[in-house]
Design a protein around this motif. Sequence first.
Motif, PDB file in Angstrom:
ATOM      1  N   VAL A 145       0.991  -1.184   0.039  1.00 17.98           N
ATOM      2  CA  VAL A 145      -0.180   0.017   0.032  1.00 17.98           C
ATOM      3  C   VAL A 145       0.886   1.172  -0.044  1.00 17.98           C
ATOM      4  N   GLU A 146       0.673   2.219  -1.033  1.00 15.98           N
ATOM      5  CA  GLU A 146       1.233   3.518  -1.048  1.00 15.98           C
ATOM      6  C   GLU A 146       0.567   4.535  -0.970  1.00 15.98           C
ATOM      7  N   PRO A 147       0.531   5.283   0.104  1.00 17.06           N
ATOM      8  CA  PRO A 147      -0.443   6.587   0.280  1.00 17.06           C
ATOM      9  C   PRO A 147       0.023   7.621  -0.809  1.00 17.06           C
ATOM     10  N   LEU A 148      -0.904   8.326  -1.205  1.00 15.85           N
ATOM     11  CA  LEU A 148      -0.847   9.372  -2.242  1.00 15.85           C
ATOM     12  C   LEU A 148      -1.642  10.634  -1.491  1.00 15.85           C
ATOM     13  N   SER A 149      -1.934  11.607  -2.199  1.00 13.13           N
ATOM     14  CA  SER A 149      -2.252  12.899  -1.651  1.00 13.13           C
ATOM     15  C   SER A 149      -3.817  12.663  -1.262  1.00 13.13           C
ATOM     16  N   SER A 150      -4.729  12.048  -2.058  1.00 15.12           N
ATOM     17  CA  SER A 150      -6.159  11.928  -1.933  1.00 15.12           C
ATOM     18  C   SER A 150      -6.524  10.397  -1.725  1.00 15.12           C
ATOM     19  N   LYS A 151      -5.519   9.583  -1.962  1.00 16.57           N
ATOM     20  CA  LYS A 151      -5.995   8.095  -1.831  1.00 16.57           C
ATOM     21  C   LYS A 151      -4.657   7.176  -1.598  1.00 16.57           C
ATOM     22  N   ALA A 152      -4.974   5.805  -1.420  1.00 16.18           N
ATOM     23  CA  ALA A 152      -3.754   4.883  -1.331  1.00 16.18           C
ATOM     24  C   ALA A 152      -3.938   4.122  -2.311  1.00 16.18           C
ATOM     25  N   SER A 153      -2.778   3.783  -3.123  1.00 20.79           N
ATOM     26  CA  SER A 153      -2.939   2.889  -4.274  1.00 20.79           C
ATOM     27  C   SER A 153      -2.284   1.522  -3.521  1.00 20.79           C
ATOM     28  N   PHE A 154      -2.916   0.282  -4.042  1.00 18.15           N
ATOM     29  CA  PHE A 154      -2.455  -1.141  -3.512  1.00 18.15           C
ATOM     30  C   PHE A 154      -2.222  -1.964  -4.573  1.00 18.15           C
ATOM     31  N   LYS A 155      -1.301  -2.870  -4.529  1.00 16.06           N
ATOM     32  CA  LYS A 155      -0.978  -3.975  -5.270  1.00 16.06           C
ATOM     33  C   LYS A 155      -0.849  -5.305  -4.547  1.00 16.06           C
ATOM     34  N   GLY A 156      -1.678  -6.286  -4.902  1.00 15.92           N
ATOM     35  CA  GLY A 156      -1.372  -7.560  -4.239  1.00 15.92           C
ATOM     36  C   GLY A 156      -0.797  -8.519  -5.112  1.00 15.92           C
ATOM     37  N   ILE A 157      -0.077  -9.326  -4.560  1.00 22.59           N
ATOM     38  CA  ILE A 157       0.604 -10.515  -5.153  1.00 22.59           C
ATOM     39  C   ILE A 157       0.850 -11.701  -4.633  1.00 22.59           C
ATOM     40  N   SER A 158       0.921 -12.726  -5.151  1.00 26.14           N
ATOM     41  CA  SER A 158       1.096 -14.138  -4.681  1.00 26.14           C
ATOM     42  C   SER A 158       2.385 -14.315  -4.579  1.00 26.14           C
ATOM     43  N   THR A 159       3.023 -15.117  -3.724  1.00 23.30           N
ATOM     44  CA  THR A 159       4.389 -15.371  -3.350  1.00 23.30           C
ATOM     45  C   THR A 159       4.855 -16.853  -4.188  1.00 23.30           C
ATOM     46  N   ASP A 160       3.899 -17.194  -4.887  1.00 22.52           N
ATOM     47  CA  ASP A 160       4.342 -18.598  -5.519  1.00 22.52           C
ATOM     48  C   ASP A 160       3.962 -18.299  -7.118  1.00 22.52           C
ATOM     49  N   SER A 161       4.165 -19.357  -7.938  1.00 15.42           N
ATOM     50  CA  SER A 161       4.154 -19.221  -9.324  1.00 15.42           C
ATOM     51  C   SER A 161       2.847 -19.124  -9.895  1.00 15.42           C
ATOM     52  N   SER A 162       1.659 -19.162  -9.186  1.00 13.97           N
ATOM     53  CA  SER A 162       0.340 -18.895  -9.653  1.00 13.97           C
ATOM     54  C   SER A 162      -0.083 -17.654 -10.548  1.00 13.97           C
ATOM     55  N   GLY A 163       0.753 -16.495 -10.104  1.00 18.15           N
ATOM     56  CA  GLY A 163       0.526 -15.316 -10.822  1.00 18.15           C
ATOM     57  C   GLY A 163      -0.735 -14.518 -10.257  1.00 18.15           C
ATOM     58  N   CYS A 164      -1.394 -14.936  -8.878  1.00 18.47           N
ATOM     59  CA  CYS A 164      -2.712 -14.100  -8.503  1.00 18.47           C
ATOM     60  C   CYS A 164      -1.931 -12.696  -8.217  1.00 18.47           C
ATOM     61  N   THR A 165      -2.939 -11.737  -8.909  1.00 19.31           N
ATOM     62  CA  THR A 165      -2.496 -10.450  -8.458  1.00 19.31           C
ATOM     63  C   THR A 165      -3.709  -9.644  -8.364  1.00 19.31           C
ATOM     64  N   PHE A 166      -3.781  -8.823  -7.618  1.00 15.86           N
ATOM     65  CA  PHE A 166      -5.108  -7.660  -7.556  1.00 15.86           C
ATOM     66  C   PHE A 166      -4.599  -6.182  -7.292  1.00 15.86           C
ATOM     67  N   GLU A 167      -5.155  -5.127  -7.887  1.00 17.23           N
ATOM     68  CA  GLU A 167      -4.834  -3.986  -7.678  1.00 17.23           C
ATOM     69  C   GLU A 167      -5.953  -2.974  -7.513  1.00 17.23           C
ATOM     70  N   GLY A 168      -5.732  -1.788  -6.626  1.00 12.93           N
ATOM     71  CA  GLY A 168      -7.152  -0.912  -6.718  1.00 12.93           C
ATOM     72  C   GLY A 168      -6.315   0.434  -5.806  1.00 12.93           C
ATOM     73  N   ASP A 169      -7.569   1.276  -5.215  1.00 11.59           N
ATOM     74  CA  ASP A 169      -7.294   2.162  -4.682  1.00 11.59           C
ATOM     75  C   ASP A 169      -8.004   2.187  -3.271  1.00 11.59           C
ATOM     76  N   ILE A 170      -7.420   2.743  -2.313  1.00 10.14           N
ATOM     77  CA  ILE A 170      -8.358   2.920  -1.132  1.00 10.14           C
ATOM     78  C   ILE A 170      -8.355   4.509  -0.415  1.00 10.14           C
ATOM     79  N   THR A 171      -9.682   5.048  -0.092  1.00  8.41           N
ATOM     80  CA  THR A 171      -9.848   6.360   0.308  1.00  8.41           C
ATOM     81  C   THR A 171     -10.313   6.266   1.519  1.00  8.41           C
ATOM     82  N   LEU A 172     -10.386   7.321   2.116  1.00 13.68           N
ATOM     83  CA  LEU A 172     -10.997   7.823   3.395  1.00 13.68           C
ATOM     84  C   LEU A 172     -12.631   8.161   3.542  1.00 13.68           C
ATOM     85  N   LEU A 173     -13.181   7.561   4.372  1.00 17.26           N
ATOM     86  CA  LEU A 173     -14.501   7.611   4.298  1.00 17.26           C
ATOM     87  C   LEU A 173     -14.999   8.997   5.516  1.00 17.26           C
ATOM     88  N   ASP A 174     -14.485   8.650   6.620  1.00 22.24           N
ATOM     89  CA  ASP A 174     -14.561   9.579   7.728  1.00 22.24           C
ATOM     90  C   ASP A 174     -13.375   9.277   8.611  1.00 22.24           C
TER      91      ASP A 174
END
Length: 276
Positions: free
Chosen positions: A171-200
């Motif tokens: 997770v990398e916080p930016l000015s108005s959101k945090a960007s994330f990247k998820g990876i598997s540590t094996d050879s499956s290649g599973c990966t996911f990405e997106g953004d996280i923002t504040l609500l309150d």
Amino acid sequence: MRAATLAIAATLLVGCIAEEDKDKITNEQGVTVSDPTLALNGLWDGQFDQAGSLRVLIYNGNVYGLDESRGYYGTALLNNDNRTATLALTGYTLSQNDTAAKQYVADGLNQDYSLNGLLYTVEASPQLVGDFENAIGTGSFVLTDDGTWPNNSALSLLAGKWTATGYEFYVEPLSSKASFKGISTDSSGCTFEGDITLLDKNDALYAVTLRERKNCPAFNETNASGYAVINSDGSLELYLRKDTDLLFMTFTAPVSSTPVETPTDTTDTTTDTTTL
């Protein structure tokens, strides 16, 4: 003159309506949520029929839940006159149940649940206790607020490499959101990405947009959404949904890179050489 007066009145009325609409809170189905229902916002732990383990997130009239065999999604409503909460949930069987990695996908056969419970406080901890029914039969449930909700939220709290068995979540916080990247540590290649923002910032919950998840055992979706929270144990929980498919993930907090200071020894070792 009368026309001008009517025009001014209409402008004021539109302004008032706009102001009221701005303050309206709606659930994910677009239905306006009453103020009493917001008292249910929180992370809850409990059981069906005093057995197993049930984890529930309630936010602005929507419910996400997970136990050993199903994921749940639906709506919640609180009647403030008698403090009765009604939850209308659909349970989906788990197609992925990776207990080691704490990743669960619920998209299988569905079953509707109707819950009716009393919201009360015991020893300063809110609880929901009541009965449920579905097509199979009836039973009881108990949920206890775990106390996470009042914790503050900040993008800086998300920074770092979160981990789970077989996975890393950056997770990398930016000015108005945090960007994330998820990876598997094996050879499956599973990966996911997106953004996280504040609500309150006064609450523990964050909003999550999952742009894409691919090459994973299940829930290979784009443009999914949901929520994240740092729970009372310091782990990061994610509750995600795309239509009727649900994804639940939990990651352990990053290891602090702050060096541990060695306590200073203040013992006086000076030798007294004074001669009597």
